[in-house]
Design a protein around this motif. Structure first.
Motif, PDB file in Angstrom:
ATOM      1  N   ASP A   1       0.831  -1.214   0.000  1.00  0.00           N
ATOM      2  CA  ASP A   1       0.000   0.000   0.000  1.00  0.00           C
ATOM      3  C   ASP A   1       0.861   1.258   0.000  1.00  0.00           C
TER       4      ASP A   1
ATOM      5  N   SER B   1      -9.444   4.795  13.447  1.00  0.00           N
ATOM      6  CA  SER B   1      -9.543   3.917  14.614  1.00  0.00           C
ATOM      7  C   SER B   1      -8.504   4.268  15.672  1.00  0.00           C
TER       8      SER B   1
ATOM      9  N   LYS C   1      -5.896   5.504   3.124  1.00  0.00           N
ATOM     10  CA  LYS C   1      -5.647   4.940   4.447  1.00  0.00           C
ATOM     11  C   LYS C   1      -6.268   5.748   5.572  1.00  0.00           C
TER      12      LYS C   1
ATOM     13  N   ASN D   1      -9.274   6.665   6.366  1.00  0.00           N
ATOM     14  CA  ASN D   1     -10.447   6.049   7.001  1.00  0.00           C
ATOM     15  C   ASN D   1     -10.021   4.980   7.998  1.00  0.00           C
ATOM     16  N   ASP D   2      -9.030   4.165   7.613  1.00  0.00           N
ATOM     17  CA  ASP D   2      -8.540   3.117   8.509  1.00  0.00           C
ATOM     18  C   ASP D   2      -7.900   3.721   9.753  1.00  0.00           C
ATOM     19  N   TRP D   3      -7.220   4.825   9.577  1.00  0.00           N
ATOM     20  CA  TRP D   3      -6.493   5.428  10.692  1.00  0.00           C
ATOM     21  C   TRP D   3      -7.392   6.145  11.696  1.00  0.00           C
TER      22      TRP D   3
ATOM     23  N   ARG E   1     -17.058  10.709   7.289  1.00  0.00           N
ATOM     24  CA  ARG E   1     -16.584   9.531   8.013  1.00  0.00           C
ATOM     25  C   ARG E   1     -16.268   9.856   9.475  1.00  0.00           C
TER      26      ARG E   1
END
Length: 320
Positions: free
Chosen positions: A34, A239, A233, A235-237, A194
């Motif tokens: 990625d 968390s 990435k 959106n993933d971060w 988001r």
């Protein structure tokens, strides 16, 4: 050079770096393929922009390629960005301001390519761009909830028209993908939605701008400018900010800093690879599609609108 060969060389470079995999995959932030895809997309964007010839805004006005009122609004944005953020607009779009007074001389001084002119034309009538740039989306006194939803709906319609170009000719694919990528990096339109969802889910009443800023914007300070351009990435971060992975120390933040700094150093050191047009378009369609972050069916409840305003207030007005 073929893009798959470039990816292979990047992965070899990562492995050759001292503590490379541990450094770049710190805290599970990103997988090495990625990271390679992100770097290649930025190289594609740089090459595509660089290959397009530039002309002054005045030339575009003279040939009716762009309306004079759109140019005037663009010049105002240039001036404001230069005054408030050290020419952020110029850096984002590769503009080189030159001295001159008045509309005509300023229009002659700024040089743009055809994609940038397309963006200026498109954004002139896109309410989202002006409402965000002027800080009105965050202000309930200036934009009601109903109007807020309407502006987002118009923006969604614009994105859908651009998305349809992804299966067209290579030039259209590149133009549409880069346009959407630029819009998100500059304005975080999709990410705002988001973040509002994450705040609602995990019962955050206020936007934690200090904790979230590295994962959304990057690192900025004395002699430090590391912009977070990892569109796919972010959106993933989220968390790391809003749920059970929320860090109580700086370990994850330090890992992100190492990732952004490592990417910066790598991009300075790699050679100027040249890719074929069709190869670039296929890579964007199959491996790095900016439109994958687009949420077509947004549900803007009153609570989500109010939470989004808190996010936007931090982005565009500088208040928590």
């Amino acid at each position: 050079m073929e893009i798959q060969a470039a990816k292979k060389k990047l992965l070899e470079l990562f492995e050759a770096e001292k503590n490379g995999p541990a450094k770049f995959e710190a805290s599970g932030l990103i997988a090495l393929p990625d990271l390679a895809a992100q770097i290649i997309f930025e190289l594609i964007k740089k090459q595509y922009y660089g290959d397009l010839p530039k002309k002054s805004l005045r030339k575009y006005v003279d040939t009716n390629s762009v309306a004079s009122d759109a140019v005037y609004e663009q010049l105002k944005r240039n001036r404001n960005k230069a005054e408030t953020a050290k020419s952020d607009f110029c850096r984002q779009f590769g503009v080189s301001p030159q001295p001159g007074d008045g509309f005509q001389s300023k229009a002659s001084g700024y040089r743009y390519n055809a994609l940038q002119i397309q963006q200026i034309n498109n954004y002139q009538n896109l309410q989202m761009v002006t409402a965000l740039d002027e800080g009105r989306m965050a202000d309930s006194k200036k934009i009601s909830r109903r109007r807020f939803r309407s502006i987002y709906k118009e923006y969604d319609g614009y994105v859908i028209t651009q998305l349809l170009k992804m299966n067209g000719p290579a030039e259209e694919t590149l133009s549409a993908a880069i346009d959407f990528y630029d819009l998100q990096i500059r304005m975080n339109v999709e990410l705002t939605y988001r973040i509002a969802l994450a705040m609602e889910r995990f019962h955050f009443r206020d936007y934690p701008s200090l904790e979230a800023s590295p994962y959304i914007l990057g690192f900025f300070g004395n002699q430090i400018r590391l912009q977070n351009r990892f569109l796919l990435k972010k959106n993933d971060w989220l968390s790391y900010v809003f749920n059970e992975r929320h860090a109580t120390d700086r370990q994850d933040v330090d890992g992100l800093y190492a990732l952004l700094m490592g990417k910066y150093e790598i991009m300075k050191s790699i050679p100027a690879w040249e890719f074929e047009l069709e190869d670039m378009a296929n890579f964007i369609r199959t491996e790095y599609n900016p439109f994958s972050v687009f949420e077509r069916e947004k549900e803007w409840t009153d609570i989500r609108v109010d939470l989004a305003r808190k996010v936007l207030r931090s982005f565009w007005i500088g208040k928590d």
